[in-house]
Design a protein around this motif. Structure first.
Motif, PDB file in Angstrom:
ATOM      1  N   ARG A   1      14.099   2.877  11.475  1.00  0.00           N
ATOM      2  CA  ARG A   1      14.675   2.096  10.382  1.00  0.00           C
ATOM      3  C   ARG A   1      15.511   2.995   9.476  1.00  0.00           C
ATOM      4  NH1 ARG A   1       8.770   2.117   7.973  1.00  0.00           N
ATOM      5  NH2 ARG A   1       9.029   3.989   6.747  1.00  0.00           N
TER       6      ARG A   1
ATOM      7  N   THR B   1      -5.846  -2.820  11.965  1.00  0.00           N
ATOM      8  CA  THR B   1      -6.732  -2.006  11.122  1.00  0.00           C
ATOM      9  C   THR B   1      -7.853  -2.893  10.578  1.00  0.00           C
ATOM     10  OG1 THR B   1      -5.612  -2.565   9.068  1.00  0.00           O
ATOM     11  CG2 THR B   1      -4.713  -0.692  10.291  1.00  0.00           C
TER      12      THR B   1
ATOM     13  N   TYR C   1     -11.290  10.555   1.996  1.00  0.00           N
ATOM     14  CA  TYR C   1     -10.970   9.131   1.888  1.00  0.00           C
ATOM     15  C   TYR C   1     -10.311   8.643   3.175  1.00  0.00           C
ATOM     16  CZ  TYR C   1      -7.990   5.148   0.570  1.00  0.00           C
ATOM     17  OH  TYR C   1      -7.341   3.950   0.532  1.00  0.00           O
TER      18      TYR C   1
ATOM     19  N   HIS D   1      -7.802  10.281 -11.696  1.00  0.00           N
ATOM     20  CA  HIS D   1      -8.778   9.432 -11.009  1.00  0.00           C
ATOM     21  C   HIS D   1     -10.129   9.518 -11.716  1.00  0.00           C
ATOM     22  CE1 HIS D   1      -6.756   9.180  -6.736  1.00  0.00           C
ATOM     23  NE2 HIS D   1      -6.246   8.322  -7.596  1.00  0.00           N
TER      24      HIS D   1
ATOM     25  N   GLY E   1       0.849  -1.201   0.000  1.00  0.00           N
ATOM     26  CA  GLY E   1       0.000   0.000   0.000  1.00  0.00           C
ATOM     27  C   GLY E   1       0.876   1.240   0.000  1.00  0.00           C
TER      28      GLY E   1
ATOM     29  N   ARG F   1      -7.212  15.980   0.265  1.00  0.00           N
ATOM     30  CA  ARG F   1      -6.389  15.637   1.423  1.00  0.00           C
ATOM     31  C   ARG F   1      -6.728  16.515   2.617  1.00  0.00           C
ATOM     32  NH1 ARG F   1      -6.270  11.591  -1.495  1.00  0.00           N
ATOM     33  NH2 ARG F   1      -4.340  10.947  -2.514  1.00  0.00           N
TER      34      ARG F   1
ATOM     35  N   GLY G   1     -11.548  12.178  -1.744  1.00  0.00           N
ATOM     36  CA  GLY G   1     -10.120  12.090  -1.447  1.00  0.00           C
ATOM     37  C   GLY G   1      -9.345  13.393  -1.488  1.00  0.00           C
TER      38      GLY G   1
ATOM     39  N   ASN H   1     -14.949   4.383  -0.568  1.00  0.00           N
ATOM     40  CA  ASN H   1     -14.813   3.434  -1.678  1.00  0.00           C
ATOM     41  C   ASN H   1     -15.844   2.301  -1.643  1.00  0.00           C
ATOM     42  OD1 ASN H   1     -12.983   4.807  -3.180  1.00  0.00           O
ATOM     43  ND2 ASN H   1     -11.189   3.856  -2.233  1.00  0.00           N
TER      44      ASN H   1
ATOM     45  N   THR I   1      -2.928  11.026   6.813  1.00  0.00           N
ATOM     46  CA  THR I   1      -2.472  10.491   5.539  1.00  0.00           C
ATOM     47  C   THR I   1      -3.402   9.311   5.247  1.00  0.00           C
ATOM     48  OG1 THR I   1      -0.207  11.131   6.016  1.00  0.00           O
ATOM     49  CG2 THR I   1      -0.512   9.499   4.284  1.00  0.00           C
ATOM     50  N   HIS I   2      -4.294   9.511   4.315  1.00  0.00           N
ATOM     51  CA  HIS I   2      -5.232   8.450   3.932  1.00  0.00           C
ATOM     52  C   HIS I   2      -5.942   7.866   5.158  1.00  0.00           C
ATOM     53  CE1 HIS I   2      -3.243   9.176   0.244  1.00  0.00           C
ATOM     54  NE2 HIS I   2      -2.081   8.761   0.719  1.00  0.00           N
ATOM     55  N   SER I   3      -5.712   6.558   5.449  1.00  0.00           N
ATOM     56  CA  SER I   3      -6.428   5.944   6.578  1.00  0.00           C
ATOM     57  C   SER I   3      -5.689   6.111   7.901  1.00  0.00           C
ATOM     58  CB  SER I   3      -6.629   4.452   6.306  1.00  0.00           C
ATOM     59  OG  SER I   3      -5.381   3.772   6.359  1.00  0.00           O
ATOM     60  N   GLN I   4      -4.534   6.779   7.863  1.00  0.00           N
ATOM     61  CA  GLN I   4      -3.688   6.788   9.055  1.00  0.00           C
ATOM     62  C   GLN I   4      -3.990   7.944  10.019  1.00  0.00           C
ATOM     63  OE1 GLN I   4       0.529   5.757   8.270  1.00  0.00           O
ATOM     64  NE2 GLN I   4       0.015   6.139   6.129  1.00  0.00           N
TER      65      GLN I   4
ATOM     66  N   ILE J   1      -8.403   0.941  -0.144  1.00  0.00           N
ATOM     67  CA  ILE J   1      -7.837   1.563  -1.337  1.00  0.00           C
ATOM     68  C   ILE J   1      -8.609   1.145  -2.591  1.00  0.00           C
ATOM     69  CG2 ILE J   1      -6.131  -0.216  -1.968  1.00  0.00           C
ATOM     70  CD1 ILE J   1      -4.094   1.972  -2.456  1.00  0.00           C
TER      71      ILE J   1
ATOM     72  N   PRO K   1       3.156   2.585   2.018  1.00  0.00           N
ATOM     73  CA  PRO K   1       4.595   2.626   2.343  1.00  0.00           C
ATOM     74  C   PRO K   1       5.492   2.342   1.147  1.00  0.00           C
ATOM     75  CG  PRO K   1       3.516   0.779   3.461  1.00  0.00           C
ATOM     76  CD  PRO K   1       2.439   1.613   2.858  1.00  0.00           C
TER      77      PRO K   1
ATOM     78  N   ALA L   1       5.549  -3.565  12.194  1.00  0.00           N
ATOM     79  CA  ALA L   1       6.553  -2.826  11.411  1.00  0.00           C
ATOM     80  C   ALA L   1       7.232  -1.771  12.271  1.00  0.00           C
ATOM     81  CB  ALA L   1       5.884  -2.161  10.219  1.00  0.00           C
TER      82      ALA L   1
HETATM   83  N1  LIG Z   1     -11.739   7.201  -3.042  1.00  0.00           N
HETATM   84  C1  LIG Z   1     -10.419   7.451  -3.075  1.00  0.00           C
HETATM   85  N2  LIG Z   1      -9.552   6.420  -2.937  1.00  0.00           N
HETATM   86  C2  LIG Z   1      -8.221   6.664  -2.960  1.00  0.00           C
HETATM   87  C3  LIG Z   1      -7.723   7.960  -3.163  1.00  0.00           C
HETATM   88  C4  LIG Z   1      -8.663   9.027  -3.345  1.00  0.00           C
HETATM   89  O1  LIG Z   1      -8.285  10.187  -3.549  1.00  0.00           O
HETATM   90  N3  LIG Z   1      -9.992   8.722  -3.291  1.00  0.00           N
HETATM   91  N4  LIG Z   1      -6.375   8.170  -3.221  1.00  0.00           N
HETATM   92  C5  LIG Z   1      -5.539   7.085  -3.679  1.00  0.00           C
HETATM   93  C6  LIG Z   1      -4.134   7.428  -3.437  1.00  0.00           C
HETATM   94  S1  LIG Z   1      -3.500   8.735  -4.335  1.00  0.00           S
HETATM   95  C7  LIG Z   1      -3.347   6.750  -2.588  1.00  0.00           C
HETATM   96  S2  LIG Z   1      -1.685   7.163  -2.471  1.00  0.00           S
HETATM   97  C8  LIG Z   1      -3.864   5.609  -1.816  1.00  0.00           C
HETATM   98  C9  LIG Z   1      -3.355   5.544  -0.385  1.00  0.00           C
HETATM   99  O2  LIG Z   1      -3.231   4.239  -0.061  1.00  0.00           O
HETATM  100  P1  LIG Z   1      -3.572   3.580   1.347  1.00  0.00           P
HETATM  101  O3  LIG Z   1      -3.131   2.182   1.232  1.00  0.00           O
HETATM  102  O4  LIG Z   1      -4.986   3.830   1.683  1.00  0.00           O
HETATM  103  O5  LIG Z   1      -2.606   4.399   2.340  1.00  0.00           O
HETATM  104  P2  LIG Z   1      -2.557   4.519   3.921  1.00  0.00           P
HETATM  105  O6  LIG Z   1      -3.898   4.359   4.535  1.00  0.00           O
HETATM  106  O7  LIG Z   1      -1.799   5.768   4.163  1.00  0.00           O
HETATM  107  O8  LIG Z   1      -1.559   3.339   4.384  1.00  0.00           O
HETATM  108  C10 LIG Z   1      -1.873   1.981   4.298  1.00  0.00           C
HETATM  109  C11 LIG Z   1      -1.380   1.244   5.531  1.00  0.00           C
HETATM  110  O9  LIG Z   1       0.055   1.273   5.593  1.00  0.00           O
HETATM  111  C12 LIG Z   1       0.475   1.361   6.946  1.00  0.00           C
HETATM  112  N5  LIG Z   1       1.842   1.905   6.934  1.00  0.00           N
HETATM  113  C13 LIG Z   1       2.218   3.195   6.796  1.00  0.00           C
HETATM  114  N6  LIG Z   1       3.554   3.284   6.733  1.00  0.00           N
HETATM  115  C14 LIG Z   1       4.042   2.031   6.790  1.00  0.00           C
HETATM  116  C15 LIG Z   1       5.358   1.467   6.710  1.00  0.00           C
HETATM  117  O10 LIG Z   1       6.349   2.168   6.551  1.00  0.00           O
HETATM  118  N7  LIG Z   1       5.450   0.104   6.758  1.00  0.00           N
HETATM  119  C16 LIG Z   1       4.360  -0.695   6.896  1.00  0.00           C
HETATM  120  N8  LIG Z   1       4.543  -2.013   6.908  1.00  0.00           N
HETATM  121  N9  LIG Z   1       3.120  -0.190   6.983  1.00  0.00           N
HETATM  122  C17 LIG Z   1       2.957   1.145   6.937  1.00  0.00           C
HETATM  123  C18 LIG Z   1      -0.567   2.255   7.561  1.00  0.00           C
HETATM  124  O11 LIG Z   1      -0.617   2.062   8.970  1.00  0.00           O
HETATM  125  C19 LIG Z   1      -1.843   1.822   6.847  1.00  0.00           C
HETATM  126  O12 LIG Z   1      -2.536   0.826   7.566  1.00  0.00           O
HETATM  127  O13 LIG Z   1      -5.289   5.643  -1.769  1.00  0.00           O
HETATM  128  C20 LIG Z   1      -5.918   5.755  -3.030  1.00  0.00           C
HETATM  129  N10 LIG Z   1      -7.351   5.621  -2.822  1.00  0.00           N
END
Ligand SMILES: Nc1nc2c(c(=O)[nH]1)N[C@H]1C(S)=C(S)[C@@H](COP(=O)(O)OP(=O)(O)OC[C@H]3O[C@@H](n4cnc5c(=O)[nH]c(N)nc54)[C@H](O)[C@@H]3O)O[C@H]1N2
Ligand SMILES: Nc1nc2c(c(=O)[nH]1)N[C@H]1C(S)=C(S)[C@@H](COP(=O)(O)OP(=O)(O)OC[C@H]3O[C@@H](n4cnc5c(=O)[nH]c(N)nc54)[C@H](O)[C@@H]3O)O[C@H]1N2
Ligand SMILES: [Mo]
Length: 670
Positions: free
Chosen positions: A420, A402, A631, A280, A86, A561, A559, A639, A566-569, A377, A88, A414
């Motif tokens: 790291r 989550t 988002y 998108h 995802g 920002r 979505g 979604n 950051t997104h779901s975080q 996502i 990261p 992680a």
């Molecule tokens: N409807 C809608 N959907 C979208 C978007 C939108 O605008 N609208 N945007 C899209 C875009 S551009 C993006 S970039 C994506 C985002 O993508 P998502 O996958 O939704 O991103 P996050 O929720 O930031 O992170 C996902 C998970 O990674 C974990 N994580 C964070 N950092 C690390 C790390 O370093 N290591 C590990 N192992 N885990 C980590 C977090 O705790 C979280 O559970 O969503 C997309 N989805």
């Protein structure tokens, strides 16, 4: 804490605890210690048995994963395992290597939703070396006279350093045009705000080009010497006079004319686009191609103050094994459906592979290793969650439990960015090394350590530098002639590639099949796509599906920002949560009144796919007819409303920014 890795200094006390992180940080960065020391952080591997999680040792968890992976490979072949990352970014190269060495072609990431489609659009127009076009729009405003900020709200989404450069430009008198369906913080301050209907960006760009060409404001010598397809473009934009574009986009025709003139005549002018907002949608790459032609037509391509291309990345050893290993594996399922994606992007399209996950066709996926995966996502999330739930093995590596780790049999903890190390060698010509500030808490491991250890247990110790990250980094750096030891002496990084000269295409042309800017794309033509950046309505819109719009009367964009997240975080971090405590929908007062909705009311948002419940934010930031939902909220996942079938045929990107929905007060029965 986020992929931007802003420079910062961390202060550690005698007990080894980080007490402060300083730097020019955004709100999320300022609160990163709240994440670092959050009581809910995952600190031990967990295994799910009989429906409940229990603590496990690393040995037990990794052995179990490896045993299952080997059994699945034996019975169903290595291609039945999906490796997905995802948001990261730092563990990705080692993860990709692991996938291919295991024998699976199915390595995919969040790039299937973010940034890559803009890279593809730029590469089709200008060749792959212009892929990082976006970077050319973000900084260095010293000479810029006019900034065309197309779909971005940097106040929320950019780093403070980047945003500050734009504001400096404004203070020095730079004109600002903002294209955004919402009246954002930055749009409010703009000289001109083009508030378009979501998903209609292509029409707006063609309309602006209509004015620019019609009024002779284009760079004729450049067009003659360096482009193919200008005559066809002229015919195409002939169909998009400002009055017609006004009808399509909702932007008054006079604004279109003024914006086109201002942008084309204030030289140099810069174009900044978002990594995702314009792509998108179901015609995303073509819309984005049209937008990206504006700098070429107006003499702003690869010039200081305009869209000057960054230095390329230094050439390094590619540890992903993409070129070496992937051709020997089963073909990627997505390659047939999205050939342009596969031609330009070094991983599989995640929306096609998830189709395979959901349908079992052409063969079943049995296991998924997930690095920071958020199932939300995917558009039409429930369908994907159900498919993941049925896998023989799902492993999730994350900081916290989550909605996605809830589906996992094995959850691995992680280490954070502060715990790291990381080497970055990216476009811009710089190399940087970050060392860990502290040891990981509990038994957390860095992503790369987890992946290397999995590799070792799969019998590939040699291929993973015997678990030695330093050796891996030095292998990557080898062709540059520098080492991690040298980088360590330069905490702000070392420049490995000098900046490009302006208009460097004059020396070697463009890296497209014709050597010119391909307004008419030979690659698209070869693959039976329209070679011109043609505008098509979003597959679901008031125009293309009026029958759906009778029931679902609002255009949904998602979505934008938020500064807090950051997104779901970070919903768990109280200081950030205060900024946006609840999921909301931004709705105009006209639409809200018609539906008897007031700010703070609970409302149901419905689409043809599903429904969610959020709080109403009645605001003049959106126009009547358009609503916006953020988002990343587990309790109201937008979604559930978006469509997994409405993909852009070139990039495979989902229509996150254009769908139809309807809203009603939550208490009212349908
Ligand atoms: N409807 C809608 N959907 C979208 C978007 C939108 O605008 N609208 N945007 C899209 C875009 S551009 C993006 S970039 C994506 C985002 O993508 P998502 O996958 O939704 O991103 P996050 O929720 O930031 O992170 C996902 C998970 O990674 C974990 N994580 C964070 N950092 C690390 C790390 O370093 N290591 C590990 N192992 N885990 C980590 C977090 O705790 C979280 O559970 O969503 C997309 N989805
Ligand atoms: N605080 C914070 N910063 C982030 C992130 C985060 O989650 N939180 N995510 C990072 C990531 S992964 C990404 S991809 C970037 C995203 O970066 P950006 O896409 O620049 O994000 P925003 O600043 O929200 O700007 C997008 C704008 O596009 C507008 N928009 C919506 N639909 C359309 C449309 O159809 N056409 C046009 N022209 N505009 C539209 C929205 O109203 C919004 O204001 O942000 C990055 N920065
Ligand atoms: Mo993104």
């Amino acid at each position: 804490m986020c992929a931007y890795s802003c420079p910062a200094s961390a202060h550690v006390d005698e007990s080894g605890r980080i007490v402060k992180v300083d730097g020019e940080l955004c709100l999320r960065g300022q609160h990163q210690l709240d994440l670092q020391y959050h009581p809910d952080r995952l600190l031990h591997p967990l295994i799910r048995e009989n429906g409940s999680l229990r603590r496990a040792t690393w040995d037990e968890a990794l052995d179990r994963i490896v045993r299952k992976l080997l059994a699945i490979r034996e019975e169903h072949g290595p291609q039945s395992v999906l490796f997905f990352a995802g948001y990261p970014k730092e563990g990705r190269p080692v993860f990709q290597r692991l996938a291919y060495l295991f024998g699976s072609p199915h390595y995919a990431t969040e790039d299937s939703f973010c940034f890559a489609a803009t890279v593809i659009a730029a590469a089709l127009n200008y060749g792959p070396e212009f892929g990082w076009f976006i970077t050319s729009g973000r900084n260095d405003f010293k000479e810029t006279r006019c900034h065309l900020l197309w779909s971005s709200n940097p106040d929320a989404s950019a780093t403070p350093m980047v945003h500050e450069q734009l504001l400096d430009g404004r203070r020095a008198g730079m004109q600002l045009i903002v294209v955004d369906p919402r009246r954002t913080e930055i749009a409010e301050t703009a000289d001109l705000h083009l508030q378009l209907r979501p998903g209609t960006d292509g029409a707006l760009a063609l309309g602006m080009m209509h004015v620019i060409i019609d009024e002779g404001l284009y760079d004729q010598p450049f067009v003659e010497r360096w482009t193919v397809g200008f005559d066809e473009l002229q015919d195409l934009v002939g169909e998009y006079p400002p009055q017609r574009v006004a009808t399509i986009t909702g932007v008054p025709s006079q604004h279109i004319v003024t914006a086109a003139r201002l942008y084309a005549t204030s030289k140099p002018a810069k174009l900044q686009t978002s990594p995702c907002a314009t792509v998108h949608t179901s015609n995303g790459v073509q819309n984005h191609r049209a937008i990206l032609l504006l700098p070429a037509l107006t003499g702003n391509l690869d010039v200081p103050g305009g869209n000057k291309m960054p230095a390329p990345a230094a050439s390094t050893n590619d540890i992903t094994l993409f070129d070496e290993k992937l051709p020997l594996l089963e073909p990627q399922t997505a390659a047939e459906e999205f050939p342009i994606w596969s031609m330009f992007y070094c991983e599989e399209q995640a929306n096609a592979i998830v189709e395979q996950l959901a349908t079992g066709k052409p063969y079943p996926i049995k296991a998924m290793i997930g690095l920071g995966v958020n199932v939300m996502i995917w558009p039409n999330t429930k369908r994907v969650a159900e498919a993941i739930d049925k896998l023989d093995l799902f492993v999730a590596v994350d900081y916290f439990e989550t909605v996605t780790t809830d589906l996992a049999e094995i959850i691995l903890p992680a280490a954070t960015g502060l715990e790291r190390g990381h080497l970055s060698v990216g476009p811009g010509g710089m190399a940087k090394l970050r060392d860990p500030v502290v040891e990981p808490l509990g038994e957390a491991w860095s992503d790369w350590k987890i992946l290397m250890e999995l590799g070792a247990r799969l019998g590939l110790t040699d291929q993973f530098w015997h678990g030695d990250l330093e050796a891996c980094m030095n292998h990557i750096l080898e062709p540059t002639g520098i080492t991690t030891a040298q980088l360590r002496e330069h905490p702000h990084g070392l420049r490995l590639v000098e900046d490009r000269e302006a208009r460097s295409y004059e020396q070697h042309g463009f890296n497209t099949p014709s050597g010119k800017v391909e307004i008419s794309s030979s690659i698209l033509a070869e693959h039976d796509f329209d070679p011109l950046p043609t505008y098509r309505e979003p597959v679901e819109s008031p125009v293309s599906t009026p029958e759906v719009a009778e029931r679902f009367r609002l255009v949904l964009t998602t979505g934008g920002r938020s500064k807090a997240y950051t997104h779901s975080q970070f919903r768990r971090l109280p200081e950030l949560r205060k900024l946006m405590p609840e999921p909301v929908v931004q709705i105009s007062s006209e639409d809200a009144t018609a539906r008897r909705v007031r700010t703070g009311d609970r409302v149901v948002i419905e689409s043809r796919r599903g429904s969610i419940e959020v709080e109403a934010d009645v605001t003049d930031r959106v126009q009547p007819g358009v609503v916006h939902v953020y988002y990343g909220w587990a309790e109201a996942n937008v979604n559930e409303l978006t469509d997994h079938r409405a993909l852009d045929p070139i990039s495979g990107y989902p229509s996150f920014k254009s769908a139809l929905c309807e809203i009603r007060p939550a208490a009212t029965a349908t």
